[in-house]
Design a protein around this motif. Structure first.
Motif, mmCIF file in Angstrom:
data_model
loop_
_atom_site.group_PDB
_atom_site.id
_atom_site.type_symbol
_atom_site.label_atom_id
_atom_site.label_comp_id
_atom_site.label_asym_id
_atom_site.label_seq_id
_atom_site.Cartn_x
_atom_site.Cartn_y
_atom_site.Cartn_z
ATOM 1 N N THR A 93 0.838 -1.203 0.000
ATOM 2 C CA THR A 93 0.000 0.000 0.000
ATOM 3 C C THR A 93 0.872 1.252 0.000
ATOM 4 O O THR A 93 0.614 2.197 -0.747
ATOM 5 N N ILE A 94 1.905 1.246 0.814
ATOM 6 C CA ILE A 94 2.829 2.379 0.839
ATOM 7 C C ILE A 94 3.479 2.543 -0.526
ATOM 8 O O ILE A 94 3.580 3.664 -1.051
ATOM 9 N N PHE A 95 3.894 1.438 -1.136
ATOM 10 C CA PHE A 95 4.544 1.458 -2.447
ATOM 11 C C PHE A 95 3.657 2.114 -3.504
ATOM 12 O O PHE A 95 4.142 2.842 -4.369
ATOM 13 N N THR A 96 2.350 1.889 -3.439
ATOM 14 C CA THR A 96 1.448 2.408 -4.465
ATOM 15 C C THR A 96 1.329 3.929 -4.458
ATOM 16 O O THR A 96 0.943 4.515 -5.463
ATOM 17 N N PHE A 97 1.675 4.576 -3.347
ATOM 18 C CA PHE A 97 1.511 6.027 -3.257
ATOM 19 C C PHE A 97 2.697 6.821 -3.812
ATOM 20 O O PHE A 97 2.572 8.020 -4.046
ATOM 21 N N PHE A 98 3.830 6.179 -4.038
ATOM 22 C CA PHE A 98 5.015 6.929 -4.425
ATOM 23 C C PHE A 98 4.923 7.538 -5.818
ATOM 24 O O PHE A 98 5.344 8.679 -6.015
ATOM 25 N N THR A 99 4.399 6.831 -6.797
ATOM 26 C CA THR A 99 4.307 7.396 -8.149
ATOM 27 C C THR A 99 3.339 8.578 -8.194
ATOM 28 O O THR A 99 3.688 9.627 -8.756
ATOM 29 N N PRO A 100 2.134 8.482 -7.607
ATOM 30 C CA PRO A 100 1.257 9.667 -7.599
ATOM 31 C C PRO A 100 1.874 10.876 -6.880
ATOM 32 O O PRO A 100 1.715 12.013 -7.332
ATOM 33 N N VAL A 101 2.607 10.632 -5.797
ATOM 34 C CA VAL A 101 3.287 11.734 -5.110
ATOM 35 C C VAL A 101 4.339 12.340 -6.041
ATOM 36 O O VAL A 101 4.477 13.564 -6.128
ATOM 37 N N GLY A 102 5.066 11.486 -6.756
ATOM 38 C CA GLY A 102 6.048 11.961 -7.723
ATOM 39 C C GLY A 102 5.411 12.794 -8.822
ATOM 40 O O GLY A 102 5.981 13.805 -9.255
ATOM 41 N N ILE A 103 4.225 12.389 -9.270
ATOM 42 C CA ILE A 103 3.520 13.155 -10.304
ATOM 43 C C ILE A 103 3.195 14.559 -9.796
ATOM 44 O O ILE A 103 3.389 15.553 -10.506
ATOM 45 N N LEU A 104 2.739 14.645 -8.558
ATOM 46 C CA LEU A 104 2.426 15.961 -7.978
ATOM 47 C C LEU A 104 3.686 16.830 -7.869
ATOM 48 O O LEU A 104 3.652 18.026 -8.171
ATOM 49 N N ILE A 105 4.782 16.229 -7.460
ATOM 50 C CA ILE A 105 6.046 16.968 -7.386
ATOM 51 C C ILE A 105 6.457 17.432 -8.785
ATOM 52 O O ILE A 105 6.870 18.578 -8.979
ATOM 53 N N GLY A 106 6.333 16.544 -9.766
ATOM 54 C CA GLY A 106 6.679 16.888 -11.146
ATOM 55 C C GLY A 106 5.810 18.004 -11.694
ATOM 56 O O GLY A 106 6.306 18.883 -12.410
ATOM 57 N N MET A 107 4.541 17.982 -11.368
ATOM 58 C CA MET A 107 3.640 19.045 -11.827
ATOM 59 C C MET A 107 4.067 20.388 -11.229
ATOM 60 O O MET A 107 3.950 21.429 -11.883
ATOM 61 N N TYR A 108 4.546 20.356 -9.993
ATOM 62 C CA TYR A 108 5.032 21.575 -9.353
ATOM 63 C C TYR A 108 6.231 22.143 -10.119
ATOM 64 O O TYR A 108 6.361 23.352 -10.281
ATOM 65 N N PHE A 109 7.129 21.253 -10.580
ATOM 66 C CA PHE A 109 8.331 21.672 -11.303
ATOM 67 C C PHE A 109 8.125 21.766 -12.809
ATOM 68 O O PHE A 109 9.070 22.066 -13.539
ATOM 69 N N SER A 110 6.914 21.546 -13.289
ATOM 70 C CA SER A 110 6.683 21.458 -14.739
ATOM 71 C C SER A 110 6.978 22.754 -15.491
ATOM 72 O O SER A 110 7.271 22.723 -16.680
#
Length: 176
Positions: A93-110
């Protein structure tokens, strides 16, 4: 003489601690979880920084195409280490949250530009190669049986990205 006795006692203590860790399931699945989670963050960041819809779709397909393999490798690692199902499900369950969190970080730096996009894509690719070569492939080729099949699957896995690169329409990226 007394110094040698102390060293032997210390070695026995370290071996006992190591055996205790292995009895509890070992560290390997947790190290793999950490490596795959970091990879998930970086692949999410790479996806989040992309600006063109065709690039987003291609990277999204690439992420989806291998996410099952990551999860499968993680599951096998936890199974081989005889980790309790309840703990494994929490880790998954913890593993599944890392990619969506990364997407949010990437959108911030987009809005940071082409250079940041390239860096994030490079880190994402590098983490995937690191995990596959240092964790998964080594373990698979060290076990007996079906080595020829594993080798051909390995070659096929290496050939497919080259084929996709050849088939992908040529794009000219310019630094803005």
């Amino acid at each position: 003489m007394e110094n040698n006795l102390e060293i032997k006692e210390e070695e026995i203590k370290e071996e006992t601690e190591t055996e205790e860790i292995l009895k509890q399931g070992g560290l390997t699945p947790y190290i793999l979880l950490l490596a795959l989670s970091l990879h998930g963050i970086f692949e999410g960041i790479a996806l989040g920084v992309l600006n063109h819809s065709n690039e987003v779709i291609m990277l999204f397909i690439a992420i989806i195409a291998h996410k099952w393999a990551e999860s499968f490798a993680l599951g096998i690692s936890f199974y081989k280490a005889k980790i309790e199902t309840k703990i494994f499900l929490k880790m998954l369950t913890i593993f599944t949250f890392f990619t969506p969190v990364g997407i949010l970080i990437g959108m911030y730096f987009s809005k940071s530009g082409f250079l940041i996009e390239g860096i994030m894509l490079s880190i994402s690719s590098g983490t995937f190669l690191y995990v596959s070569t240092s964790e998964v492939i080594v373990e698979e080729f060290s076990s007996k049986g079906s080595k020829h099949i594993k080798f051909w699957c390995y070659l096929t896995g290496g050939f497919l990205p080259v084929l996709l690169y050849i088939l992908e329409p040529s794009q000219t990226n310019t630094i803005k």
